[in-house]
Structure formats: C-alpha cells, structure tokens
Design a protein around this motif. Structure first.
Motif, PDB file in Angstrom:
ATOM      1  N   GLY A  71     -11.422  -9.380  -4.257  1.00 28.16           N
ATOM      2  CA  GLY A  71     -10.204  -9.484  -3.464  1.00 28.16           C
ATOM      3  C   GLY A  71      -9.256 -10.481  -4.090  1.00 28.16           C
ATOM      4  N   VAL A  72      -7.986 -10.389  -3.696  1.00 30.73           N
ATOM      5  CA  VAL A  72      -6.930 -11.226  -4.269  1.00 30.73           C
ATOM      6  C   VAL A  72      -6.078 -11.802  -3.144  1.00 30.73           C
ATOM      7  CG1 VAL A  72      -4.919 -11.265  -5.811  1.00 30.73           C
ATOM      8  CG2 VAL A  72      -6.864  -9.772  -6.338  1.00 30.73           C
ATOM      9  N   PHE A 110      -6.243  -7.147  -0.675  1.00 30.01           N
ATOM     10  CA  PHE A 110      -5.229  -8.160  -0.960  1.00 30.01           C
ATOM     11  C   PHE A 110      -4.837  -8.850   0.333  1.00 30.01           C
ATOM     12  CE2 PHE A 110      -4.766  -6.573  -5.145  1.00 30.01           C
ATOM     13  CZ  PHE A 110      -3.923  -7.412  -5.868  1.00 30.01           C
ATOM     14  N   ALA A 111      -4.659 -10.159   0.275  1.00 26.28           N
ATOM     15  CA  ALA A 111      -4.132 -10.947   1.387  1.00 26.28           C
ATOM     16  C   ALA A 111      -2.885 -11.659   0.886  1.00 26.28           C
ATOM     17  CB  ALA A 111      -5.161 -11.970   1.864  1.00 26.28           C
ATOM     18  N   VAL A 132       5.057  -2.889  -2.108  1.00 24.58           N
ATOM     19  CA  VAL A 132       4.499  -3.037  -3.457  1.00 24.58           C
ATOM     20  C   VAL A 132       2.988  -2.826  -3.398  1.00 24.58           C
ATOM     21  CG1 VAL A 132       4.185  -4.610  -5.420  1.00 24.58           C
ATOM     22  CG2 VAL A 132       6.353  -4.623  -4.137  1.00 24.58           C
ATOM     23  N   MET A 133       2.345  -3.467  -2.442  1.00 24.14           N
ATOM     24  CA  MET A 133       0.900  -3.340  -2.294  1.00 24.14           C
ATOM     25  C   MET A 133       0.506  -1.891  -1.992  1.00 24.14           C
ATOM     26  SD  MET A 133      -0.384  -6.336  -2.886  1.00 24.14           S
ATOM     27  CE  MET A 133       0.854  -6.421  -4.166  1.00 24.14           C
ATOM     28  N   ARG A 134       1.302  -1.225  -1.154  1.00 25.07           N
ATOM     29  CA  ARG A 134       1.041   0.183  -0.821  1.00 25.07           C
ATOM     30  C   ARG A 134       1.183   1.052  -2.063  1.00 25.07           C
ATOM     31  NH1 ARG A 134       4.921   0.741   2.325  1.00 25.07           N
ATOM     32  NH2 ARG A 134       4.026  -0.125   4.146  1.00 25.07           N
ATOM     33  N   THR A 135       2.219   0.852  -2.836  1.00 30.46           N
ATOM     34  CA  THR A 135       2.469   1.633  -4.047  1.00 30.46           C
ATOM     35  C   THR A 135       1.326   1.484  -5.049  1.00 30.46           C
ATOM     36  OG1 THR A 135       4.857   1.502  -3.774  1.00 30.46           O
ATOM     37  CG2 THR A 135       4.054   1.932  -5.995  1.00 30.46           C
ATOM     38  N   LEU A 136       0.775   0.286  -5.146  1.00 31.03           N
ATOM     39  CA  LEU A 136      -0.308   0.033  -6.100  1.00 31.03           C
ATOM     40  C   LEU A 136      -1.678   0.458  -5.567  1.00 31.03           C
ATOM     41  CD1 LEU A 136       0.908  -3.412  -7.454  1.00 31.03           C
ATOM     42  CD2 LEU A 136       1.041  -1.180  -8.599  1.00 31.03           C
ATOM     43  N   GLY A 137      -1.739   0.888  -4.325  1.00 33.08           N
ATOM     44  CA  GLY A 137      -2.990   1.392  -3.769  1.00 33.08           C
ATOM     45  C   GLY A 137      -3.956   0.317  -3.318  1.00 33.08           C
ATOM     46  N   THR A 138      -3.456  -0.881  -3.051  1.00 31.59           N
ATOM     47  CA  THR A 138      -4.335  -1.953  -2.583  1.00 31.59           C
ATOM     48  C   THR A 138      -4.727  -1.713  -1.127  1.00 31.59           C
ATOM     49  OG1 THR A 138      -2.603  -3.417  -1.744  1.00 31.59           O
ATOM     50  CG2 THR A 138      -3.131  -3.585  -4.100  1.00 31.59           C
TER      51      THR A 138
END
Length: 185
Positions: A71-72, A110-111, A132-138
C-alpha cells in the motif's frame, strides 16, 4: 509483514507534509513496516526525454518501491486549491511507460492525507487526487480522512506538537495498514 510506502508531495526542507510522513514512520502497527519514498530528483515530464533517454533513475527507484509495496500513503500539500504540480509530475512519470501502470498501480491500496497552514487542511487536494487514483486503477482507502489544518500550530520544529493530531495520525496509519493487509495482491 505488510509493507507500506509513504511519499511526501513537497520538496521543501521544512515541509509540514514531510514532517507528518516522518511521524507516521514511527507509528507502524505491529506486523507493518513503513518506508519513505521520495520525489526528489524527478525531472519535469517530457515525452522527448523519455523517448531519447528512457525513464530517469529517480523515477525507476520510486516505481520499484511502490510496485513492491502492499500500500501507498500520499502526504499531499495543497497549492492553489489543488494538487501540487511537482507531486502530480512524479505520478505521471511513474505511469510511463503505460504498460507499467498495472505493475505499479493497479489494485494497489492508496491512502491520501496532508497538512496545510490553512483552515481547511488539504481537503481540495485530497479530492483532486481521486480521479487520478481511479484512472491508475488503485484501490483508494476511504476508512478515515485526515486533513491537518493550521499545520504551523500543530507541527513545530518538524514534530507533531498536538496530542489530538498525533492520535488521529496513529489511527489513520493503523486503519490503512489493516486495509492494505486485507487487499494485498
């Protein structure tokens, strides 16, 4: 062992977000390790540079650290009601080549948290990261929000000087570590 990577979106030596990150490093719950990643040394994205020279070493180092993590946590400042350009630039570089997105980001928890000298913490920056997180598939964690406002009063000399903020950060880290362990890929 759950392995988390924490990244500050600020390059400033006295950054509130880096101070918050460094405090978080000491709050890893049992069975969890948190390591610090860095955006320092990542140049502005330029497709011509990528085509001629490939991916810069600082980008490769950060990508590999994130890819190996469970996780990040992004510690984001808020500049002009949005994402700091230097932080977004680092994420953009990390998504190159696009064939690496799955290895680095897809399915990864991701948090997002952050500190700001203003009254609203980093609310708008944190919200701006979500597309951005949605686009990268996180897999974004929505278990808790932590927006440290008036950071100059709660973070002093690079340390958290407020017990309530320290407890909120500890709870945030503990909650996200459990989420990351559950969603380990």
């Amino acid at each position: 062992m759950t392995r988390l990577v924490a990244i500050s979106g600020s390059l400033r030596k006295g950054s509130f977000n880096t101070a918050l990150l460094r405090a978080a490093l000491t709050m890893a719950p049992e069975g969890t390790v948190i390591v610090e990643g860095s955006i320092r040394g990542i140049p502005l994205y330029d497709g011509d540079v990528e085509a001629a020279d490939g991916i810069p070493a600082a980008v490769t180092t950060l990508k590999d650290l994130v890819a190996a993590a469970d996780g990040v946590i992004l510690f984001t400042p808020e500049y002009n009601n949005g994402i700091p350009g230097v932080f977004k630039n680092a994420i953009d570089w990390m998504s190159r080549p696009s064939t690496d997105i799955a290895r680095v980001f897809s399915g990864k928890p991701f948090a997002i948290t952050g500190a700001s000298p203003g009254n609203f913490g980093t609310l708008l920056s944190q919200e701006a990261w979500l597309p951005v997180m949605r686009t990268l598939g996180t897999v974004p964690w929505f278990g808790a929000k932590l927006m440290v406002s008036r950071a100059g009063t709660v973070i002093q000399d690079g340390r958290i000087a407020d017990e309530a903020t320290e407890k909120k950060l500890r709870d945030f880290i503990t909650g996200f570590a459990a989420f990351a362990a559950e969603h380990r890929r």
